[in-house]
Design an enzyme around this catalytic site. Structure first.
Site, PDB file in Angstrom:
ATOM      1  N   HIS A  23      16.699 -58.247  13.457  1.00 39.36           N
ATOM      2  CA  HIS A  23      15.659 -57.933  14.447  1.00 39.36           C
ATOM      3  C   HIS A  23      15.473 -59.164  15.322  1.00 39.36           C
ATOM      4  CE1 HIS A  23      13.246 -54.629  12.061  1.00 39.36           C
ATOM      5  NE2 HIS A  23      13.910 -54.070  13.064  1.00 39.36           N
ATOM      6  N   CYS A  43       6.678 -60.106  11.164  1.00 37.38           N
ATOM      7  CA  CYS A  43       6.944 -58.711  10.783  1.00 37.38           C
ATOM      8  C   CYS A  43       5.673 -57.992  10.327  1.00 37.38           C
ATOM      9  CB  CYS A  43       7.950 -58.645   9.641  1.00 37.38           C
ATOM     10  SG  CYS A  43       9.536 -59.364  10.017  1.00 37.38           S
TER      11      CYS A  43
HETATM   12  N1  ARG Z   1      12.794 -54.153   5.235  1.00 33.46           N
HETATM   13  C1  ARG Z   1      12.439 -54.042   6.611  1.00 33.46           C
HETATM   14  C2  ARG Z   1      13.630 -53.543   7.411  1.00 33.46           C
HETATM   15  O1  ARG Z   1      14.721 -53.960   7.143  1.00 33.46           O
HETATM   16  C3  ARG Z   1      11.962 -55.346   7.132  1.00 33.46           C
HETATM   17  C4  ARG Z   1      11.408 -55.270   8.511  1.00 33.46           C
HETATM   18  C5  ARG Z   1      11.002 -56.601   9.046  1.00 33.46           C
HETATM   19  N2  ARG Z   1      10.322 -56.480  10.269  1.00 33.46           N
HETATM   20  C6  ARG Z   1      10.527 -57.210  11.356  1.00 33.46           C
HETATM   21  N3  ARG Z   1       9.700 -57.087  12.347  1.00 33.46           N
HETATM   22  N4  ARG Z   1      11.565 -57.992  11.475  1.00 33.46           N
HETATM   23  O2  ARG Z   1      13.496 -52.746   8.300  1.00 33.46           O
END
Ligand code: ARG
Length: 288
Positions: free
Chosen positions: A187, A281
């Site tokens: 991300h 996150c």
């Molecule tokens: N386990 C989640 C996923 O892989 C983690 C999300 C993390 N969020 C972020 N904004 N980077 O989607």
């Protein structure tokens, strides 16, 4: 020549701007599937420690004078704690999220429902996959000149580049696409932290060569993070313009932020990191 540290603004010159955030308590948090390299369902997660760590983050925001709203977590959606992925909100307008992985798909409507019930009138149901502020970061435009904000938008792992155009049309803001190339930084908010109205911090190696060149051009004064900073999720940070809340293990990045006049605040979110998430996150900014 004047040393750069003498030119850098001091903490006294930086200003904290009060924010409004949306967070989701980790009541149902767990690592039951793996959709990024940080997630290992065989590694135990301490649920009560996760809850205490999350509360400490929320309390840190409240102590700094920020407002924190919460959304009710839903059983069976262990990643819902990562509120940043739930939507993108600018000028009170809400672009809903649409998740790439089936395991998270029900989160999109759940967050949209919260916005509908909480007085947000303009909500756009997304046509293309976008994981909210995970991949859309509202960032300073034109090197701090008067052009206003841009949206930096990640793609490569989660959000569809078509969603970048969708966001540009919906918000009427320039969207700058950036290609992520390292699966650990899946991300955009794992590789870039927006610091204030002037600049960002980022980890260049998370991006394709072309996107690295774009970032160098747009943000010549950026705080450039190291591989060590990135590997402890240091870029997954939230700044109010003065205070920068970031994973406490990112000591190198914290030191560099302090040199530039920011006040880094280390936060331990070890349990949430087991899902590939940290400070940013867990935090969705509600921009009015
Ligand atoms: N386990 C989640 C996923 O892989 C983690 C999300 C993390 N969020 C972020 N904004 N980077 O989607």
């Amino acid at each position: 020549m004047i040393p750069e540290t003498l030119l850098a603004p001091s903490a006294a010159q930086r200003v904290a701007i009060p924010r409004r955030y949306l967070m989701c308590p980790p009541d149902h948090f767990a690592v039951t599937y793996s959709i990024n390299p940080w997630m290992d369902p065989d590694e135990p997660v301490d649920a009560s420690l996760a809850a205490r760590q999350w509360e400490a983050l929320r309390d840190a925001y409240l102590d700094l004078g920020h407002q924190v709203e919460t959304i009710k977590p839903i059983e069976g959606l262990p990643d819902m704690v990562f509120a940043a992925n739930g939507a993108t909100v600018v000028g009170g307008k809400v672009l809903g999220a649409s998740f790439r992985n089936e395991e998270r798909q029900a989160e999109g409507p759940a967050y949209m429902e919260w916005f509908r019930k909480n007085g947000f009138a303009e909500i756009h149901d997304p046509q293309f996959i976008n994981e909210g502020e995970g991949d859309f970061l509202v960032a300073p435009g034109a090197n701090g000149h008067s052009a206003g904000d841009w949206i930096l938008a990640g793609h490569g792992f989660r959000s569809d580049p078509n969603a970048h155009l969708e966001a540009q049309e919906f918000f009427g803001m320039p969207v700058i696409g950036l290609r992520l190339v390292d699966p650990r930084y899946y991300h955009l908010d794992t590789a870039i932290a927006v610091l204030d109205k002037e600049t960002i911090a980022y980890y260049p190696e998370a991006f394709s060569p072309g996107s690295q060149a774009v970032l160098r051009t747009l943000y010549p004064d950026a705080v450039v993070a190291t591989a060590e900073d990135a590997a402890v999720f240091g870029l997954n940070a939230v700044s109010d313009g003065l205070h920068v809340l970031l994973p406490q293990a990112a000591t190198g990045l914290a030191a560099r932020l302090a040199e530039r006049g920011y006040q880094p605040i280390g936060v331990d979110l070890s349990e949430l990191l087991k899902a590939g998430g940290s400070v940013k996150c867990c935090t969705l900014e509600l921009r009015s």
